[in-house]
Scaffold this motif. Sequence first.
Motif, PDB file in Angstrom:
ATOM      1  N   UNK A 108       1.529 -52.343 -60.352  1.00  0.00           N
ATOM      2  CA  UNK A 108       2.877 -52.953 -59.887  1.00  0.00           C
ATOM      3  C   UNK A 108       3.388 -51.869 -58.775  1.00  0.00           C
ATOM      4  N   UNK A 109       3.094 -50.617 -58.728  1.00  0.00           N
ATOM      5  CA  UNK A 109       3.804 -49.840 -57.848  1.00  0.00           C
ATOM      6  C   UNK A 109       3.175 -50.072 -56.298  1.00  0.00           C
ATOM      7  N   UNK A 110       2.002 -50.761 -56.194  1.00  0.00           N
ATOM      8  CA  UNK A 110       1.645 -51.107 -54.955  1.00  0.00           C
ATOM      9  C   UNK A 110       2.436 -52.188 -54.619  1.00  0.00           C
ATOM     10  N   UNK A 111       2.649 -53.277 -55.799  1.00  0.00           N
ATOM     11  CA  UNK A 111       3.828 -54.621 -55.138  1.00  0.00           C
ATOM     12  C   UNK A 111       5.093 -53.725 -54.927  1.00  0.00           C
ATOM     13  N   UNK A 112       5.575 -52.662 -55.314  1.00  0.00           N
ATOM     14  CA  UNK A 112       7.121 -52.238 -55.363  1.00  0.00           C
ATOM     15  C   UNK A 112       6.729 -51.499 -53.967  1.00  0.00           C
ATOM     16  N   UNK A 113       5.902 -50.707 -53.903  1.00  0.00           N
ATOM     17  CA  UNK A 113       5.832 -49.855 -52.431  1.00  0.00           C
ATOM     18  C   UNK A 113       5.767 -50.861 -51.433  1.00  0.00           C
ATOM     19  N   UNK A 114       5.148 -52.005 -51.370  1.00  0.00           N
ATOM     20  CA  UNK A 114       5.068 -52.822 -50.291  1.00  0.00           C
ATOM     21  C   UNK A 114       6.371 -53.365 -49.644  1.00  0.00           C
ATOM     22  N   UNK A 115       7.566 -53.258 -50.433  1.00  0.00           N
ATOM     23  CA  UNK A 115       8.724 -53.715 -50.114  1.00  0.00           C
ATOM     24  C   UNK A 115       9.467 -52.827 -49.072  1.00  0.00           C
ATOM     25  N   UNK A 116       9.583 -51.366 -49.633  1.00  0.00           N
ATOM     26  CA  UNK A 116      10.539 -50.701 -48.633  1.00  0.00           C
ATOM     27  C   UNK A 116       9.464 -49.975 -47.532  1.00  0.00           C
ATOM     28  N   UNK A 117       8.302 -49.910 -47.702  1.00  0.00           N
ATOM     29  CA  UNK A 117       7.295 -49.998 -46.705  1.00  0.00           C
ATOM     30  C   UNK A 117       7.249 -50.752 -45.410  1.00  0.00           C
ATOM     31  N   UNK A 118       7.288 -51.866 -45.944  1.00  0.00           N
ATOM     32  CA  UNK A 118       7.213 -53.215 -45.004  1.00  0.00           C
ATOM     33  C   UNK A 118       8.754 -53.265 -44.572  1.00  0.00           C
ATOM     34  N   UNK A 119       9.603 -52.931 -45.085  1.00  0.00           N
ATOM     35  CA  UNK A 119      10.931 -53.031 -44.555  1.00  0.00           C
ATOM     36  C   UNK A 119      11.088 -52.164 -43.208  1.00  0.00           C
ATOM     37  N   UNK A 120      10.744 -51.023 -43.559  1.00  0.00           N
ATOM     38  CA  UNK A 120      10.745 -49.837 -42.540  1.00  0.00           C
ATOM     39  C   UNK A 120       9.727 -50.058 -41.326  1.00  0.00           C
ATOM     40  N   UNK A 121       8.670 -50.774 -41.587  1.00  0.00           N
ATOM     41  CA  UNK A 121       7.776 -51.278 -40.567  1.00  0.00           C
ATOM     42  C   UNK A 121       8.408 -52.485 -39.890  1.00  0.00           C
ATOM     43  N   UNK A 122       9.017 -53.181 -40.387  1.00  0.00           N
ATOM     44  CA  UNK A 122       9.628 -54.246 -39.434  1.00  0.00           C
ATOM     45  C   UNK A 122      11.213 -53.975 -39.031  1.00  0.00           C
ATOM     46  N   UNK A 123      11.609 -52.857 -39.240  1.00  0.00           N
ATOM     47  CA  UNK A 123      13.157 -52.239 -38.912  1.00  0.00           C
ATOM     48  C   UNK A 123      14.009 -53.108 -39.633  1.00  0.00           C
TER      49      UNK A 123
END
Length: 188
Positions: A108-123
Amino acid sequence: MQTSAPKKLFWQNPWRIAGWGLILSLLLLPLIAMRFTAEVNWTGFDFVAAGILLGGTGLLIELGCRFSRSGAARAGWVVTVLTSLLLIWINLAVGIIGSEDNPANQLYLIVLASVPLGALLVRFNAKGMSYVLLFTAGLQIAVEVVIQVAGLGAAPIINAAFALLWLLAAGLLRNAGTILAASASSDA
């Protein structure tokens, strides 16, 4: 010439008072319960961890609401942050796959990591974030598939519920991006 409305002070916003009051109440609840029952036995570390999780959640909601212009975007960010908190809290408290000590819960860390990493990626763009959350919902379902194929257990209802929450947040943020684009085109 337009004049901007004066900013409200902290105590003049009832939503802020309710949110931070709820956080304080949630932290005081185990402290009070410990006085009346031996069933609740929190250590100092438990209170610090809960304070960091709940305080961080409050700060992230504040930021999401401060930088969002539409109600749909604000609701989308709130659902995103609260879903993340819920996933972390359940995993730390009892675990989703077996007990909290089961190493399979680290998926579930992979699921959780996708949120802040994705948010940074799409600014932190609302429409871009909606795609990130669609991907996150897919990851949530992928975790269920992996644990079932690997024979680690099954949690289809809870994984489906989390996937639906990610999809709800994605829909709200996508709607916010559409509303803002329509508003910008009508202003031109």
